[in-house]
Design a protein around this motif. Structure first.
Motif, PDB file in Angstrom:
ATOM      1  N   PHE A 413       0.897  -1.178   0.000  1.00 39.47           N
ATOM      2  CA  PHE A 413       0.014   0.040   0.189  1.00 39.47           C
ATOM      3  C   PHE A 413       0.865   1.177   0.091  1.00 39.47           C
ATOM      4  O   PHE A 413       2.047   1.165   0.124  1.00 39.47           O
ATOM      5  CB  PHE A 413      -0.988  -0.010   1.294  1.00 39.47           C
ATOM      6  CG  PHE A 413      -0.115  -0.289   2.597  1.00 39.47           C
ATOM      7  CD1 PHE A 413       0.176   0.986   3.264  1.00 39.47           C
ATOM      8  CD2 PHE A 413       0.112  -1.586   3.032  1.00 39.47           C
ATOM      9  CE1 PHE A 413       0.874   0.659   4.481  1.00 39.47           C
ATOM     10  CE2 PHE A 413       0.584  -1.464   4.240  1.00 39.47           C
ATOM     11  CZ  PHE A 413       1.033  -0.244   4.966  1.00 39.47           C
ATOM     12  N   GLY A 414       0.424   2.518  -0.325  1.00 42.35           N
ATOM     13  CA  GLY A 414       1.117   3.640  -0.304  1.00 42.35           C
ATOM     14  C   GLY A 414       1.111   4.221   1.099  1.00 42.35           C
ATOM     15  O   GLY A 414       0.268   4.402   1.800  1.00 42.35           O
ATOM     16  N   SER A 415       2.250   4.973   1.413  1.00 42.48           N
ATOM     17  CA  SER A 415       2.785   5.589   2.778  1.00 42.48           C
ATOM     18  C   SER A 415       3.324   6.877   2.423  1.00 42.48           C
ATOM     19  O   SER A 415       4.263   6.889   1.460  1.00 42.48           O
ATOM     20  CB  SER A 415       3.358   4.565   3.641  1.00 42.48           C
ATOM     21  OG  SER A 415       3.500   5.326   4.848  1.00 42.48           O
ATOM     22  N   LYS A 416       3.208   7.803   3.327  1.00 45.73           N
ATOM     23  CA  LYS A 416       4.060   8.841   3.141  1.00 45.73           C
ATOM     24  C   LYS A 416       5.523   8.771   3.464  1.00 45.73           C
ATOM     25  O   LYS A 416       5.869   8.154   4.425  1.00 45.73           O
ATOM     26  CB  LYS A 416       3.407  10.141   4.185  1.00 45.73           C
ATOM     27  CG  LYS A 416       4.137  11.348   3.915  1.00 45.73           C
ATOM     28  CD  LYS A 416       3.643  12.238   4.891  1.00 45.73           C
ATOM     29  CE  LYS A 416       4.474  13.612   4.805  1.00 45.73           C
ATOM     30  NZ  LYS A 416       5.640  13.619   5.106  1.00 45.73           N
ATOM     31  N   VAL A 417       6.359   9.466   2.658  1.00 48.51           N
ATOM     32  CA  VAL A 417       7.720   9.383   3.078  1.00 48.51           C
ATOM     33  C   VAL A 417       8.014  10.219   3.747  1.00 48.51           C
ATOM     34  O   VAL A 417       7.563  11.519   3.933  1.00 48.51           O
ATOM     35  CB  VAL A 417       8.550   9.689   1.694  1.00 48.51           C
ATOM     36  CG1 VAL A 417       9.973   9.661   1.892  1.00 48.51           C
ATOM     37  CG2 VAL A 417       8.265   8.755   0.470  1.00 48.51           C
TER      38      VAL A 417
END
Length: 515
Positions: A413-417
């Motif tokens: 899934f996508g996550s903030k860097v």
């Protein structure tokens, strides 16, 4: 210790441990035809020992080997011990071996020799008297299908297929279950003339793997997955079985069979059925099989064969640091062979749940790495309130069930860097069996042999499933056998398969996962 029975209504897929009801086989004999083969030596005999070492076989359990070899009982004991010491999963314990070896017997003979089967009958009667096996017998046909008819007929003629009152007789059949629909039906007819349907156990060792069984737990024990397990949220499904080895010394079996018949018809279509099936009313055999059969009956190629099916053959290449030969250069392979070592299919499941969702299946030898997995790839979010540069590396969410070698589940899934800007990248969250549980997973054959002795059939495909699977595959193999059909495309050993397989995905705007 008397064998424990599974309580009515209990989940038969439950694996026993010291905190729950143990599943211990009752008095019984396993008669193993084909004891000299690789499968027996590397899988079946070690699995029997491991079951004994785990306390899941009764003290009187007995093993009878049947083969053409000019052996006596001592020779067979040494063969069993050698196989166990080389391949057992649990530690070798002399006390366990001593108990097991007391019930080991051997019968020398061939399938066309009634005298050998008469001797087998005498040996089994002796075990009933001296070991208390109670007339309960499982006949394991670890032999080529061409011998099934003769072996079953000899068992029937010797009176070994019909149980006495209060006992049972079962037969275990190894794949392949035929080479097409017609031959599968003929094999089923032959075996069912001798044994009733509920006494026939068709082995697909993939169904004994913990991770395969975990598909059911993942889907139906967790509220988070089932609401998105459908065409509204799933973009496509990829099912992969990649091997990094060649055919080894199996040219006599493999050439003329190929990846589609060897792997896709059974293992991968079973994985598709478990992934796509509706929730069963219970986990008993009838309910599970009913739902799997519904899925297989609704599954078909998603287009003409030349567009929805790809085949390839491995060429020379590098596997790690070793240069390996092409398939056509393997010993025993015909120089003009068109047997595929790689096959990929695009299928559709014509149900409301999966309308418009393609299922891509691929299997091959001499690929980049050994891995088997099911990847459920989700659709992209309908709106991304980010700058394009903020999501440059963001892919699609995916739930990946790893069947082997590193059993577990990965979610992507996508996550903030971390940092002052809104930048999103793909990350993974991982569950591994080896990390989450202290007890190692049993080998698939341990589970399946125990289920045969217990008479519990949920993990064994019924003849309807076998025939439905051939109905899906037959149009492909029939087209490939026609004059003028596209020849298998050569692909370098150590790669991920032929370019035409990637092209098949690219036409749909998709690509294969790189595990």
């Amino acid at each position: 210790m008397s064998p424990a029975r599974v309580a009515p209504g209990a989940n038969p897929l439950r694996v026993a441990d010291d905190k729950r009801l143990p599943r211990i086989a009752g008095p019984s004999v396993l008669v193993l035809f084909g004891v000299t083969g690789d499968l027996a030596c590397k899988k079946l005999l070690p699995a029997i020992y491991d079951l004994a070492n785990r306390g899941l076989l009764p003290s009187g359990f007995s093993l009878v080997g049947f083969a053409r070899r000019d052996w006596d009982g001592q020779d067979f004991e040494e063969q069993v011990r050698s196989a166990v010491e080389a391949h057992c999963r649990t530690p070798f314990v002399p006390e366990v071996w001593t108990q097991l070896r007391q019930g080991i017997r051997f019968v020398a003979g061939t399938f066309d020799d009634p005298a050998a089967f008469a001797e087998l009958s005498e040996v089994l009667a002796e075990l009933d008297r001296t070991r208390g096996t109670g007339g309960n017998r499982a006949f394991y046909l670890s032999i080529p299908p061409r011998f099934f008819a003769e072996a079953c007929q000899q068992l029937q003629a010797a009176g070994l297929s019909t149980p006495e009152e209060g006992s049972w007789r079962r037969v275990v059949v190894e794949k392949p279950f035929g080479h097409d629909l017609a031959s599968a039906r003929e094999l089923n007819r032959i075996v069912e003339e001798v044994f009733p349907q509920d006494a026939i156990f068709r082995i697909d060792h993939y169904l004994g793997k913990e991770t395969v069984q975990n598909i059911l737990a993942l889907r139906f024990a967790n509220q988070m997955f089932e609401p998105i397990w459908n065409a509204h949220y799933v973009d496509h499904v990829q099912i992969t079985m990649a091997e990094d080895i060649g055919i080894g010394g199996r040219a006599g079996y493999y050439d003329g069979v190929g990846a589609a018949r060897d792997v896709i018809q059974n293992h991968l279509l079973q994985l598709l059925a478990l992934t796509a099936m509706e929730e069963p009313t219970s986990f008993d055999a009838r309910a599970l099989r009913t739902e799997k059969e519904k899925v297989l009956a609704a599954t078909m190629l998603a287009g003409p064969v030349d567009e929805a099916a790809v085949r390839g053959q491995y060429a020379t290449g590098w596997q790690g640091n070793e240069e390996v030969p092409a398939y056509l250069d393997e010993e025993g392979v015909a120089e003009d062979s068109v047997t595929e070592t790689y096959a990929a299919l695009k299928l559709k499941v014509a149900t409301r749940r999966w309308a418009g969702v393609p299922f891509y299946l691929r299997a091959g030898k001499r690929l980049a790495k050994r891995v088997s997995e099911i990847a459920v790839v989700l659709k992209r979010a309908p709106h991304l309130p980010f700058e394009d540069t903020a999501t440059e590396e963001l892919g699609q969410n995916a739930i990946v069930i790893r069947v082997q070698p590193d059993e577990g589940v990965t979610m992507r899934f996508g996550s903030k860097v971390p940092g002052p800007q809104m930048e999103v990248r793909d990350v993974t969250m991982d569950f591994g069996y080896g990390n989450a549980f202290t007890e190692s997973s049993p080998e698939a054959y341990e589970r399946l042999i125990l289920d045969v002795l217990l008479g519990e059939p949920p993990l064994f495909p019924r003849h309807e499933e076998v025939e439905l699977s051939w109905q899906i595959l037959d149009p492909v193999t029939e087209r490939w056998a026609q004059p003028g059909a596209p020849a298998p495309e050569q692909y370098p050993a150590g790669s991920w398969g032929p370019r035409s397989s990637n092209d098949m995905m690219a036409r749909d705007g998709r690509s294969w996962r790189l595990p």
